[in-house]
Design a protein around this motif. Structure first.
Motif, PDB file in Angstrom:
ATOM      1  N   SER A 202       0.845  -1.185   0.000  1.00 10.45           N
ATOM      2  CA  SER A 202       0.000   0.000   0.000  1.00 10.45           C
ATOM      3  C   SER A 202       0.883   1.239   0.000  1.00 10.45           C
ATOM      4  O   SER A 202       1.719   1.410   0.880  1.00 10.45           O
ATOM      5  N   VAL A 203       0.719   2.073  -0.995  1.00 10.88           N
ATOM      6  CA  VAL A 203       1.521   3.274  -1.161  1.00 10.88           C
ATOM      7  C   VAL A 203       0.623   4.491  -0.962  1.00 10.88           C
ATOM      8  O   VAL A 203      -0.433   4.608  -1.570  1.00 10.88           O
ATOM      9  N   SER A 204       1.046   5.385  -0.106  1.00 14.49           N
ATOM     10  CA  SER A 204       0.276   6.598   0.153  1.00 14.49           C
ATOM     11  C   SER A 204       0.516   7.624  -0.953  1.00 14.49           C
ATOM     12  O   SER A 204       1.638   7.776  -1.443  1.00 14.49           O
ATOM     13  N   PHE A 205      -0.547   8.295  -1.368  1.00 15.37           N
ATOM     14  CA  PHE A 205      -0.399   9.387  -2.326  1.00 15.37           C
ATOM     15  C   PHE A 205      -1.428  10.471  -2.016  1.00 15.37           C
ATOM     16  O   PHE A 205      -2.464  10.216  -1.402  1.00 15.37           O
ATOM     17  N   GLU A 206      -1.122  11.673  -2.447  1.00 16.24           N
ATOM     18  CA  GLU A 206      -1.982  12.818  -2.190  1.00 16.24           C
ATOM     19  C   GLU A 206      -2.534  13.373  -3.498  1.00 16.24           C
ATOM     20  O   GLU A 206      -1.897  13.269  -4.549  1.00 16.24           O
ATOM     21  N   THR A 207      -3.734  13.961  -3.386  1.00 18.31           N
ATOM     22  CA  THR A 207      -4.373  14.552  -4.564  1.00 18.31           C
ATOM     23  C   THR A 207      -4.756  15.998  -4.270  1.00 18.31           C
ATOM     24  O   THR A 207      -5.926  16.293  -3.990  1.00 18.31           O
ATOM     25  N   PRO A 208      -3.796  16.911  -4.306  1.00 18.17           N
ATOM     26  CA  PRO A 208      -4.140  18.332  -4.157  1.00 18.17           C
ATOM     27  C   PRO A 208      -4.794  18.850  -5.438  1.00 18.17           C
ATOM     28  O   PRO A 208      -4.626  18.277  -6.520  1.00 18.17           O
ATOM     29  N   ASN A 209      -5.546  19.911  -5.305  1.00 22.92           N
ATOM     30  CA  ASN A 209      -6.148  20.593  -6.472  1.00 22.92           C
ATOM     31  C   ASN A 209      -7.055  19.684  -7.285  1.00 22.92           C
ATOM     32  O   ASN A 209      -7.057  19.715  -8.519  1.00 22.92           O
ATOM     33  N   SER A 210      -7.844  18.860  -6.601  1.00 22.03           N
ATOM     34  CA  SER A 210      -8.796  17.994  -7.290  1.00 22.03           C
ATOM     35  C   SER A 210     -10.033  18.787  -7.692  1.00 22.03           C
ATOM     36  O   SER A 210     -10.517  19.636  -6.945  1.00 22.03           O
ATOM     37  N   ARG A 211     -10.571  18.487  -8.869  1.00 25.77           N
ATOM     38  CA  ARG A 211     -11.796  19.135  -9.325  1.00 25.77           C
ATOM     39  C   ARG A 211     -12.475  18.231 -10.346  1.00 25.77           C
ATOM     40  O   ARG A 211     -11.804  17.496 -11.079  1.00 25.77           O
ATOM     41  N   GLY A 212     -13.804  18.282 -10.364  1.00 27.19           N
ATOM     42  CA  GLY A 212     -14.517  17.416 -11.283  1.00 27.19           C
ATOM     43  C   GLY A 212     -15.948  17.844 -11.479  1.00 27.19           C
ATOM     44  O   GLY A 212     -16.485  18.682 -10.754  1.00 27.19           O
ATOM     45  N   ILE A 213     -16.587  17.229 -12.488  1.00 23.87           N
ATOM     46  CA  ILE A 213     -18.001  17.446 -12.755  1.00 23.87           C
ATOM     47  C   ILE A 213     -18.677  16.092 -12.946  1.00 23.87           C
ATOM     48  O   ILE A 213     -18.047  15.098 -13.341  1.00 23.87           O
ATOM     49  N   ASN A 214     -19.961  16.061 -12.654  1.00 28.38           N
ATOM     50  CA  ASN A 214     -20.774  14.860 -12.803  1.00 28.38           C
ATOM     51  C   ASN A 214     -22.138  15.318 -13.299  1.00 28.38           C
ATOM     52  O   ASN A 214     -22.762  16.188 -12.680  1.00 28.38           O
ATOM     53  N   ALA A 215     -22.605  14.783 -14.416  1.00 24.94           N
ATOM     54  CA  ALA A 215     -23.881  15.206 -14.985  1.00 24.94           C
ATOM     55  C   ALA A 215     -24.659  13.985 -15.458  1.00 24.94           C
ATOM     56  O   ALA A 215     -24.081  13.032 -15.999  1.00 24.94           O
ATOM     57  N   SER A 216     -25.964  14.006 -15.243  1.00 28.22           N
ATOM     58  CA  SER A 216     -26.789  12.890 -15.676  1.00 28.22           C
ATOM     59  C   SER A 216     -28.200  13.350 -15.970  1.00 28.22           C
ATOM     60  O   SER A 216     -28.656  14.391 -15.483  1.00 28.22           O
ATOM     61  N   VAL A 217     -28.896  12.572 -16.766  1.00 29.22           N
ATOM     62  CA  VAL A 217     -30.313  12.762 -17.012  1.00 29.22           C
ATOM     63  C   VAL A 217     -30.978  11.396 -16.862  1.00 29.22           C
ATOM     64  O   VAL A 217     -30.497  10.399 -17.405  1.00 29.22           O
ATOM     65  N   SER A 218     -32.049  11.342 -16.071  1.00 24.22           N
ATOM     66  CA  SER A 218     -32.731  10.080 -15.771  1.00 24.22           C
ATOM     67  C   SER A 218     -34.189  10.168 -16.183  1.00 24.22           C
ATOM     68  O   SER A 218     -34.829  11.218 -16.031  1.00 24.22           O
ATOM     69  N   GLY A 219     -34.694   9.066 -16.687  1.00 26.44           N
ATOM     70  CA  GLY A 219     -36.093   8.986 -17.073  1.00 26.44           C
ATOM     71  C   GLY A 219     -36.710   7.686 -16.624  1.00 26.44           C
ATOM     72  O   GLY A 219     -36.157   6.963 -15.785  1.00 26.44           O
ATOM     73  N   ASP A 220     -37.849   7.354 -17.204  1.00 21.91           N
ATOM     74  CA  ASP A 220     -38.586   6.165 -16.790  1.00 21.91           C
ATOM     75  C   ASP A 220     -37.844   4.870 -17.111  1.00 21.91           C
ATOM     76  O   ASP A 220     -38.073   3.854 -16.461  1.00 21.91           O
TER      77      ASP A 220
END
Length: 376
Positions: A202-220
């Protein structure tokens, strides 16, 4: 799986406005218990070769990372503010150590717009934010060809969510920023050629300056989703200092007239340096699951593949698999699942054929899994 089940399972990990007094705490939870076995062997010696670190080998295992349990605590502070904490314990290398998967406060501007601050599971791929809730999806586990490519579980930061119903459609748009410290296991093909780290460490790592988007459309009949996430990565074990990486994904689910389909395609694109491509090589991956519900039974088949990305790293994983599974409802909120998967490693551009096995000496192998999943 019907929409009521998805709503119930998703509700375990999605904070909503709760019409309760501030002193009242709502408790819910989820659990998965699994058994695994693999018949994969060294093509020359016949010795057993474990699959995906210690997920399955030639003995029946009931202590792998497929086993987990979580408890969610939620309380309303006011009409606008609520709090959520999720405690989680997982088998395998974590040995059921308790960690905090979610710990955040939510401010509801109105019925459509919510801001969360604190620690939250990242919506990197289609089921990333509820990956631990086995009851919420058809498989015994999300296809590893896709979901092994992102070892990041959670971020600490801000998460802005907008949701709106228009006719029979529900739109969601989410933008999030944050950072975190995580653990990733050293790939076998890296460990076998290094004197600094060993396969499975197991190797430790860091994630500075993370950014993201998530988009969805749901129907029947289902949901269509797009996601993109990018971050800097620092990992002293690999000499990484804020090198960049990104994850893009597109996927859909269909539940129509007892027919069920899940599919997703992802790309991991990281900086083209020796250090980054050794730790997190470029990868592309996808899967397609088709099933048909008969009363309380859902038989399904999944084809999945992980392949090299734009940069042809010598440690890139290449594998394809076919899985046959059966999900059986055993109560209003419990299911038993059976799955047999045949996984076949393939050679990358440098000739390595590890796939997701612990050694590059396997022609193919069968992985057998049974799980009991519940929400409560």
């Amino acid at each position: 799986m019907n929409k009521q089940i998805l709503a119930l399972a998703g509700g375990l990990l999605v904070c909503a406005s709760l019409p309760v007094q501030a002193v009242e705490v709502m408790v819910s939870g989820y659990a998965s218990f699994a058994g695994t076995y693999s018949d994969s062997e060294n093509a020359t010696t016949g010795a057993s070769v474990p699959y995906y670190f210690e997920l399955a080998d030639d003995t029946a295992r009931f202590d792998t990372e497929d086993n987990d349990i979580g408890l969610q605590f939620s309380t309303a502070v006011s009409d606008k503010v609520d709090m959520t904490v999720v405690l989680h314990a997982q088998g395998g290398a974590d040995n059921y150590d308790i960690d905090t998967q979610w710990a955040y406060a939510s401010y509801h501007f109105n019925n459509e717009l919510e801001l969360r601050m604190g620690k939250y599971k990242g919506p990197f791929y289609m089921v990333s934010d509820y990956k631990d809730v086995g009851y919420a999806y058809p498989w015994v586990r999300p296809p590893l060809e896709v979901y092994s490519t992102n070892p990041i579980e959670a971020l600490s930061g801000l998460d802005l969510i907008w949701q709106k119903n228009v006719g029979n459609l529900r739109y969601l748009f989410e933008i999030y920023v944050g950072n975190g410290t995580h653990g990733a296991r050293v790939l076998p093909q890296v460990g076998d050629n290094s004197t600094e780290v060993s396969a499975g460490d197991s190797v430790s790592f860091e994630t500075p300056n993370s950014r993201g988007i998530n988009a969805s459309v749901s129907g029947d009949i289902g949901t269509f989703r797009l996601g993109y996430y990018e971050t800097d990565v620092s990992a002293s074990s690999f000499g990484l200092i804020e090198e960049s990486g990104s994850f893009g994904s597109v996927g859909f689910t269909i539940d129509w007239n007892d027919m069920v389909a899940y599919s997703e395609y992802i790309v991991r694109d990281t900086e083209d340096t020796t250090e980054m491509q050794s730790a997190f090589p470029d990868q592309e991956a996808y899967y397609l699951t088709l099933g048909y519900r008969v009363d309380r039974f859902l038989p399904y088949v999944t084809y999945a593949k992980i392949d090299e990305g734009d940069f042809k790293s010598q440690v890139a994983q290449v594998q394809e698999s076919v899985a046959l599974g059966l999900r059986t409802e055993v109560g209003d909120a419990s299911a038993v699942k059976f799955e047999i998967m045949n996984a076949e490693p393939q050679a990358n551009s440098s000739g390595g054929t590890y796939g997701l096995f612990n050694k590059g000496t396997v022609e193919d192998g069968n992985i057998y899994t049974v799980t009991f999943d519940t929400i409560f």
